[in-house]
Design an enzyme around this catalytic site. Structure first.
Site, mmCIF file in Angstrom:
data_model
loop_
_atom_site.group_PDB
_atom_site.id
_atom_site.type_symbol
_atom_site.label_atom_id
_atom_site.label_comp_id
_atom_site.label_asym_id
_atom_site.label_seq_id
_atom_site.Cartn_x
_atom_site.Cartn_y
_atom_site.Cartn_z
ATOM 1 N N ASN A 1 -29.998 -7.988 39.141
ATOM 2 C CA ASN A 1 -30.078 -7.956 37.411
ATOM 3 C C ASN A 1 -30.565 -6.468 37.038
ATOM 4 O O ASN A 1 -31.221 -6.718 36.188
ATOM 5 C CB ASN A 1 -30.496 -8.920 36.949
ATOM 6 C CG ASN A 1 -30.185 -9.110 35.527
ATOM 7 O OD1 ASN A 1 -30.810 -9.314 34.618
ATOM 8 N ND2 ASN A 1 -28.735 -9.061 35.111
ATOM 9 N N LEU A 2 -29.963 -5.560 37.746
ATOM 10 C CA LEU A 2 -30.532 -4.159 37.284
ATOM 11 C C LEU A 2 -30.246 -3.681 36.084
ATOM 12 O O LEU A 2 -29.048 -3.777 35.644
ATOM 13 C CB LEU A 2 -29.810 -3.312 38.535
ATOM 14 C CG LEU A 2 -30.078 -3.824 39.958
ATOM 15 C CD1 LEU A 2 -29.797 -2.854 40.907
ATOM 16 C CD2 LEU A 2 -31.410 -3.927 40.302
ATOM 17 N N GLY B 1 -34.196 0.415 33.735
ATOM 18 C CA GLY B 1 -35.493 0.696 34.400
ATOM 19 C C GLY B 1 -35.354 0.510 35.739
ATOM 20 O O GLY B 1 -36.223 1.581 36.349
ATOM 21 N N HIS B 2 -34.639 -0.335 36.253
ATOM 22 C CA HIS B 2 -34.632 -0.188 37.901
ATOM 23 C C HIS B 2 -33.922 1.182 38.212
ATOM 24 O O HIS B 2 -34.461 1.806 39.431
ATOM 25 C CB HIS B 2 -33.712 -1.201 38.449
ATOM 26 C CG HIS B 2 -34.110 -2.901 38.077
ATOM 27 N ND1 HIS B 2 -33.701 -3.813 37.126
ATOM 28 C CD2 HIS B 2 -35.202 -3.342 38.606
ATOM 29 C CE1 HIS B 2 -34.375 -4.892 37.304
ATOM 30 N NE2 HIS B 2 -35.413 -4.553 38.085
ATOM 31 N N ASP C 1 -44.695 -4.075 35.634
ATOM 32 C CA ASP C 1 -45.391 -4.704 36.379
ATOM 33 C C ASP C 1 -46.647 -4.459 36.919
ATOM 34 O O ASP C 1 -46.647 -4.095 37.960
ATOM 35 C CB ASP C 1 -44.535 -5.513 37.364
ATOM 36 C CG ASP C 1 -43.343 -6.186 36.747
ATOM 37 O OD1 ASP C 1 -43.346 -7.081 36.222
ATOM 38 O OD2 ASP C 1 -42.063 -5.755 37.288
ATOM 39 N N SER D 1 -35.280 -7.640 33.125
ATOM 40 C CA SER D 1 -34.242 -8.673 33.463
ATOM 41 C C SER D 1 -34.136 -9.958 32.389
ATOM 42 O O SER D 1 -33.300 -10.455 32.031
ATOM 43 C CB SER D 1 -34.279 -9.057 34.973
ATOM 44 O OG SER D 1 -34.069 -8.064 35.538
ATOM 45 N N ARG D 2 -35.535 -10.517 32.090
ATOM 46 C CA ARG D 2 -35.727 -11.466 31.235
ATOM 47 C C ARG D 2 -35.188 -11.263 29.835
ATOM 48 O O ARG D 2 -35.004 -12.181 29.031
ATOM 49 C CB ARG D 2 -36.864 -12.357 31.569
ATOM 50 C CG ARG D 2 -37.344 -12.656 32.647
ATOM 51 C CD ARG D 2 -38.335 -13.432 33.008
ATOM 52 N NE ARG D 2 -38.412 -14.150 34.039
ATOM 53 C CZ ARG D 2 -39.062 -13.725 35.206
ATOM 54 N NH1 ARG D 2 -39.893 -12.648 35.463
ATOM 55 N NH2 ARG D 2 -38.996 -14.537 36.398
HETATM 56 O O1 PAF Z 1 -40.807 -6.870 40.666
HETATM 57 C C1 PAF Z 1 -39.997 -7.514 41.251
HETATM 58 O O2 PAF Z 1 -39.023 -7.412 41.057
HETATM 59 C C2 PAF Z 1 -40.422 -8.533 42.449
HETATM 60 O O3 PAF Z 1 -41.630 -8.947 42.237
HETATM 61 C C3 PAF Z 1 -40.327 -7.967 43.802
HETATM 62 C C4 PAF Z 1 -41.325 -6.667 43.977
HETATM 63 C C5 PAF Z 1 -38.990 -7.158 44.134
HETATM 64 C C6 PAF Z 1 -40.622 -8.706 44.791
HETATM 65 O O4 PAF Z 1 -40.059 -9.886 44.890
#
Ligand code: PAF
Length: 283
Positions: free
Chosen positions: A29-30, A33-34, A152, A188-189
């Site tokens: 679900n990019l 940010g990803h 995170d 994503s949320r």
């Molecule tokens: O940050 C995330 O998307 C997840 O916690 C990770 C690091 C891919 C591990 O499932």
């Protein structure tokens, strides 16, 4: 761009390529940010690997594992456009062919606070899957670089500690948080928010900014009092906060004595409707 499902196939694909991988683990679900993390990782290795795997081990039974958005085609298109060489997208049985009874348990002082307090077992699930992903990605080359987002923040710290404690040959690089124009951290949320909630969602980052400013103000009230005020304001705005707190960046413990800017981070998690959001601000 190669798509690989199993650990042996990934190891074989990487063994056929020279040099070291740069790796970005994701649950799919990019969003932008990803993709910023992928672009940051691109020059940090010879082969760029991204993983897409929604890791059941890091979800509590009542959480959103089943409904977590899976957007495979769009994710692949975005990864390819960002220069990804290999997408590692194991099915559950590829990564966990039998119940994963061996787990990586991070130390409680870092992992049972904040997110770990409200989501017990979360970091054990994260560390276990990341250890397994590292084993798959870095086996052929003997090491490389992995990029994790500061969004995170606690996860990044826990993974850094894991790498240190197990002497893993992996350099962990932090990526800055990407934000929408109004300041909401991309997640994503965010897709769970309705129109009104989306308009209000920036209040979480505003609360953290106000808490950081109040902490550094001359003659500031004790940190616990400032945190309580911040929690109450967010609750009045319709949120159900889990925590809003100021911690030392180095170990996420409560700062003692006088505080100095450049060493702290304000972290928060709160629910707006059915959506739980987290954010943080270094200051
Ligand atoms: O940050 C995330 O998307 C997840 O916690 C990770 C690091 C891919 C591990 O499932």
């Amino acid at each position: 761009m190669q798509i690989v499902r199993t650990i042996p196939d990934l190891r074989a694909a990487l063994a056929a390529r020279p040099g070291r991988p740069a790796f970005v683990p994701t649950m799919g679900n990019l969003h932008d940010g990803h993709i910023a993390l992928v672009r940051q990782a691109r020059p940090l290795g010879d082969t760029l690997v991204a993983s897409i795997f929604v890791n059941r081990l890091q979800f509590l039974p009542h959480e959103d594992f089943d409904s977590y958005p899976r957007t495979w085609d769009a994710d692949c298109a975005r990864l390819e456009a960002a220069g990804c060489d290999i997408v590692f997208a194991p099915r559950e049985g590829d990564l966990y062919p039998e119940p994963q009874t061996f787990k990586v348990q991070p130390d409680a002082q870092l992992a049972d606070i904040l997110e770990g307090h409200f989501r017990p077992g979360f970091f054990t699930g994260v560390c276990t899957v990341v250890m397994k992903l590292f084993s798959a990605v870095f086996f052929a080359s003997g090491g490389g670089t992995a990029v994790f987002g500061k969004k995170d923040y606690q996860q990044l710290m826990v993974i850094r500690r894991m790498v240190e404690q197990f002497a893993l040959p992996v350099t962990i690089v932090a990526g800055e948080t990407e934000r929408a124009a109004d300041g909401l951290a991309l997640s994503s949320r965010n897709g769970y928010l309705d129109v009104d909630e989306r308009a209000a969602a920036v209040q979480l980052s505003q609360a953290l900014r106000a808490l950081a400013q109040a902490t550094l103000a001359p003659g500031a009230a004790p940190p616990a009092a400032l945190e309580q005020q911040a929690l109450e304001l967010l609750a009045q705005q319709g949120w159900a906060p889990d925590y809003l707190t100021v911690r030392r960046r180095e170990d996420l413990q409560v700062p003692q004595g006088s505080v100095s800017s450049g060493t702290l981070v304000a972290l928060g998690a709160a629910r707006l409707g059915r959506t739980r959001l987290i954010d943080n601000l270094e200051f």
